[in-house]
Design an enzyme around this catalytic site. Structure first.
Site, PDB file in Angstrom:
ATOM      1  N   ALA A  34       0.843  -1.188   0.000  1.00 47.59           N
ATOM      2  CA  ALA A  34       0.000   0.000   0.000  1.00 47.59           C
ATOM      3  C   ALA A  34       0.885   1.247   0.000  1.00 47.59           C
ATOM      4  O   ALA A  34       2.050   1.199   0.401  1.00 47.59           O
ATOM      5  CB  ALA A  34      -0.912  -0.003   1.226  1.00 47.59           C
ATOM      6  N   GLY A  36       0.112  -4.958   1.058  1.00 49.13           N
ATOM      7  CA  GLY A  36      -1.132  -4.944   0.309  1.00 49.13           C
ATOM      8  C   GLY A  36      -1.032  -5.662  -1.018  1.00 49.13           C
ATOM      9  O   GLY A  36      -2.027  -6.218  -1.510  1.00 49.13           O
ATOM     10  N   GLU A  87       4.306  -5.288   7.257  1.00 52.32           N
ATOM     11  CA  GLU A  87       3.651  -4.216   8.016  1.00 52.32           C
ATOM     12  C   GLU A  87       4.213  -4.065   9.430  1.00 52.32           C
ATOM     13  O   GLU A  87       4.233  -2.953   9.979  1.00 52.32           O
ATOM     14  CB  GLU A  87       2.137  -4.467   8.084  1.00 52.32           C
ATOM     15  N   GLU A  95      -1.612  -9.192  -0.274  1.00 53.31           N
ATOM     16  CA  GLU A  95      -3.024  -9.356   0.083  1.00 53.31           C
ATOM     17  C   GLU A  95      -3.921  -9.323  -1.154  1.00 53.31           C
ATOM     18  O   GLU A  95      -4.869 -10.111  -1.270  1.00 53.31           O
ATOM     19  CB  GLU A  95      -3.424  -8.275   1.081  1.00 53.31           C
TER      20      GLU A  95
END
Length: 287
Positions: free
Chosen positions: A95, A138, A161, A141
């Site tokens: 992200a 992300g 993260e 994911e």
């Protein structure tokens, strides 16, 4: 048994087809996504994350573009499967941290931040992730939201993260253990360490690993094979298989049986079995 549509439903279907046709013509103008059709007769939709200078970091506008592309291919009656890949050195390196850094808890809570990402799982057609480089945070994911993951031998997967003082927020603590088991997922989530493509294949995160120079072609071949089947039956089978991850075994088996029975109301089930008995190739009508 056939369902009778109301006049309103018919009008909505006609409007959706018109809207899809118009929107498809605007797809090349999407800022962070490239879209094209490939495979036999263009029956595979290819969606490419295209923010290469940022290693395809997943900012909100990119995710909006991604959902636009996926929904349009899902509505396209000629497309039977979708391939999602990245550009440059990454599938998606995570992200966009610069976008997230100033956010606070009240803002996240009010907006249910990242919830729109999971709209990917509502796509009825199978999505194959073709991971060509970094799939981190992300990016990993998003790959796990796809139905299958295929990887270049240069691919790297990870949930880093923890090194940023936070935790995965789009499925890294939930989908990853289901894919590779608790201990391995816990190790990845708590250390932030990456794994390579062959380890990801060994652990069950990735279906297959291909050489870097043809991994995308090989993934498209698999998507093309899926797209050659009845689109209706493929969607039903996807729903039944996903039930294994979303319910207890008894509930999943009941869902499977219900959907299996439902296929006997379709023309494609009749055609498939008739073609088998007559020793010929089936001609699917997707109904």
């Amino acid at each position: 048994m056939a369902l009778k549509l109301s006049q309103w439903s018919v009008r909505m279907l006609q409007f959706n087809r018109w809207s899809t046709s118009r929107l498809m013509s605007t797809l090349p103008e999407l800022e962070y996504i490239k879209v094209e059709k490939c495979g036999t007769d263009g029956r595979v939709g290819l969606v490419t994350l295209h923010r290469p200078k940022a290693l395809n970091a997943l900012c909100s506008p990119l995710m909006d573009d991604l959902m636009t592309a996926l929904k349009l291919f899902d509505a396209d009656q000629k497309v039977g499967a979708i391939v999602l890949t990245g550009s440059g050195k990454a599938f998606a390196a995570g992200a966009d941290i610069k976008e997230m850094q100033p956010r606070d808890f009240p803002e996240n809570f009010r907006e249910n931040f990242l919830s729109q990402w999971t709209d990917m799982v509502k796509i009825s057609k199978p999505i194959l992730a073709a991971v060509n480089g970094f799939a981190l945070g992300g990016g990993c994911e998003v790959a796990m939201m796809c139905d299958m993951i295929y990887a270049s031998e240069k691919a790297k997967f990870g949930q880093p993260e923890i090194t940023l003082g936070t935790i995965p927020g789009a499925g890294g603590t939930q989908r990853l253990p289901r894919a590779i088991g608790k201990s391995r997922a816990m190790e990845m989530n708590l250390t932030g360490d990456m794994i390579d493509a062959h380890t990801a294949e060994k652990w069950g995160l990735v279906a297959r690993v291909f050489p870097a120079d043809n991994f995308l072609d090989e993934t498209i071949k698999i998507a093309d094979k899926i797209a050659s089947k009845s689109k209706l039956t493929v969607a039903i089978c996807k729903q039944a298989t996903n039930a294994a991850y979303e319910s207890a075994l008894s509930e999943g088996l009941a869902t499977e049986k219900r959907l299996f029975h439902a296929t006997f109301a379709t023309q494609d089930r009749k055609e498939g079995m008739t073609a088998f008995v007559e020793k010929r190739e089936p001609v699917w009508q997707d109904n």
